[in-house]
Design a protein around this motif. Structure first.
Motif, PDB file in Angstrom:
ATOM      1  N   PHE A   3       0.842  -1.186   0.000  1.00  0.00           N
ATOM      2  CA  PHE A   3       0.000   0.000   0.000  1.00  0.00           C
ATOM      3  C   PHE A   3       0.879   1.238   0.000  1.00  0.00           C
ATOM      4  O   PHE A   3       1.850   1.314   0.756  1.00  0.00           O
ATOM      5  CB  PHE A   3      -0.893   0.041   1.241  1.00  0.00           C
ATOM      6  CG  PHE A   3      -1.781  -1.154   1.392  1.00  0.00           C
ATOM      7  CD1 PHE A   3      -2.765  -1.422   0.462  1.00  0.00           C
ATOM      8  CD2 PHE A   3      -1.638  -2.008   2.465  1.00  0.00           C
ATOM      9  CE1 PHE A   3      -3.590  -2.519   0.593  1.00  0.00           C
ATOM     10  CE2 PHE A   3      -2.453  -3.109   2.614  1.00  0.00           C
ATOM     11  CZ  PHE A   3      -3.435  -3.368   1.671  1.00  0.00           C
ATOM     12  N   ASP A   7      -3.347   4.752  -0.400  1.00  0.00           N
ATOM     13  CA  ASP A   7      -4.122   3.559  -0.041  1.00  0.00           C
ATOM     14  C   ASP A   7      -4.324   3.490   1.470  1.00  0.00           C
ATOM     15  O   ASP A   7      -5.434   3.235   1.949  1.00  0.00           O
ATOM     16  CB  ASP A   7      -3.419   2.274  -0.502  1.00  0.00           C
ATOM     17  CG  ASP A   7      -3.333   2.141  -2.006  1.00  0.00           C
ATOM     18  OD1 ASP A   7      -4.261   2.602  -2.702  1.00  0.00           O
ATOM     19  OD2 ASP A   7      -2.332   1.579  -2.482  1.00  0.00           O
ATOM     20  N   ARG A   8      -3.244   3.683   2.225  1.00  0.00           N
ATOM     21  CA  ARG A   8      -3.343   3.624   3.690  1.00  0.00           C
ATOM     22  C   ARG A   8      -4.300   4.692   4.218  1.00  0.00           C
ATOM     23  O   ARG A   8      -5.132   4.415   5.085  1.00  0.00           O
ATOM     24  CB  ARG A   8      -1.960   3.784   4.326  1.00  0.00           C
ATOM     25  CG  ARG A   8      -1.094   2.539   4.212  1.00  0.00           C
ATOM     26  CD  ARG A   8       0.163   2.635   5.067  1.00  0.00           C
ATOM     27  NE  ARG A   8       1.071   3.692   4.637  1.00  0.00           N
ATOM     28  CZ  ARG A   8       1.959   3.578   3.664  1.00  0.00           C
ATOM     29  NH1 ARG A   8       2.086   2.434   3.028  1.00  0.00           N
ATOM     30  NH2 ARG A   8       2.739   4.583   3.333  1.00  0.00           N
ATOM     31  N   CYS A  36      -9.418   9.178  -6.378  1.00  0.00           N
ATOM     32  CA  CYS A  36      -9.804   8.539  -5.118  1.00  0.00           C
ATOM     33  C   CYS A  36     -10.801   7.411  -5.389  1.00  0.00           C
ATOM     34  O   CYS A  36     -10.658   6.308  -4.865  1.00  0.00           O
ATOM     35  CB  CYS A  36     -10.407   9.577  -4.177  1.00  0.00           C
ATOM     36  SG  CYS A  36     -10.804   8.948  -2.544  1.00  0.00           S
ATOM     37  N   ARG A  39      -9.049   4.414  -6.824  1.00  0.00           N
ATOM     38  CA  ARG A  39      -8.332   3.669  -5.779  1.00  0.00           C
ATOM     39  C   ARG A  39      -9.297   2.807  -4.968  1.00  0.00           C
ATOM     40  O   ARG A  39      -9.003   1.659  -4.665  1.00  0.00           O
ATOM     41  CB  ARG A  39      -7.609   4.624  -4.824  1.00  0.00           C
ATOM     42  CG  ARG A  39      -6.446   5.362  -5.398  1.00  0.00           C
ATOM     43  CD  ARG A  39      -5.232   4.431  -5.537  1.00  0.00           C
ATOM     44  NE  ARG A  39      -4.097   5.205  -6.005  1.00  0.00           N
ATOM     45  CZ  ARG A  39      -2.955   5.326  -5.365  1.00  0.00           C
ATOM     46  NH1 ARG A  39      -2.760   4.676  -4.230  1.00  0.00           N
ATOM     47  NH2 ARG A  39      -1.986   6.043  -5.855  1.00  0.00           N
ATOM     48  N   GLN A  42     -10.266  -0.207  -6.961  1.00  0.00           N
ATOM     49  CA  GLN A  42      -9.163  -1.174  -7.016  1.00  0.00           C
ATOM     50  C   GLN A  42      -9.070  -1.953  -5.697  1.00  0.00           C
ATOM     51  O   GLN A  42      -8.863  -3.166  -5.710  1.00  0.00           O
ATOM     52  CB  GLN A  42      -7.828  -0.470  -7.289  1.00  0.00           C
ATOM     53  CG  GLN A  42      -7.678   0.046  -8.694  1.00  0.00           C
ATOM     54  CD  GLN A  42      -6.420   0.917  -8.867  1.00  0.00           C
ATOM     55  OE1 GLN A  42      -5.825   1.369  -7.891  1.00  0.00           O
ATOM     56  NE2 GLN A  42      -6.048   1.152 -10.112  1.00  0.00           N
ATOM     57  N   LEU A  43      -9.227  -1.250  -4.579  1.00  0.00           N
ATOM     58  CA  LEU A  43      -9.173  -1.906  -3.277  1.00  0.00           C
ATOM     59  C   LEU A  43     -10.349  -2.870  -3.101  1.00  0.00           C
ATOM     60  O   LEU A  43     -10.199  -3.938  -2.513  1.00  0.00           O
ATOM     61  CB  LEU A  43      -9.141  -0.860  -2.155  1.00  0.00           C
ATOM     62  CG  LEU A  43      -7.860  -0.035  -2.069  1.00  0.00           C
ATOM     63  CD1 LEU A  43      -8.062   1.199  -1.190  1.00  0.00           C
ATOM     64  CD2 LEU A  43      -6.705  -0.882  -1.552  1.00  0.00           C
TER      65      LEU A  43
END
Length: 153
Positions: A3, A7-8, A36, A39, A42-43
């Motif tokens: 990450f 990401d974090r 954002c 992301r 993707q997560l």
């Protein structure tokens, strides 16, 4: 999975406030709204974000008591473990169940209204699970710490 700082930051923010609008989240993590949202998708697609849920008060829905149950099976072959696991998943009061090393085979957290409710659960469900040899229960007196957010490194 590795990450980066974005990401974090996204994961920490979503764990703390799962209903945050994308615009506010993007501002908080210092990204554009479209980046954002990309992301987050993707997560989600990678399985890091498994889903979204509401946190419900155990006390206010009538199951304030946590009981930790250690269960030992007669045998631990793959068939016996699978039968036990399939059956324990069907008990609504079971919040968590872990296959363990050590003195017990399974560690189970159940929620109940009171001791009479646990007695019902114990006699009608837990002791009747496939392959159960022993059941050892401990009542939680008070919750000292109940983290809801994973440490994101």
């Amino acid at each position: 999975m590795k990450f980066d700082r974005f990401d974090r930051a996204i994961l920490q923010a979503l764990q703390h406030e799962g209903r945050i609008p994308n615009s506010a989240l993007a501002e908080r993590v210092n990204m554009s709204e479209s980046a954002c949202l990309r992301r987050i998708r993707q997560l989600e697609e990678s399985g890091v974000i498994e889903g979204y849920t509401a946190l419900i008060s155990q006390q206010k829905v009538g199951c304030p008591v946590n009981v930790f149950v250690n269960i030992t099976l007669d045998r631990q072959d793959e068939t016996d473990l699978r039968k036990f696991e399939d059956a324990v998943r069907k008990i609504p009061e079971v919040m968590e169940c872990y296959l363990m090393t050590g003195d017990y085979d399974f560690f189970v957290r159940v929620v109940v209204a009171d001791t009479a409710d646990f007695e019902r659960l114990h006699s009608k469900h837990l002791t009747r699970l496939p392959g159960v040899a022993r059941v050892h229960s401990s009542f939680a007196l008070r919750t000292v710490q109940k983290a809801r957010e994973l440490p994101i490194r």
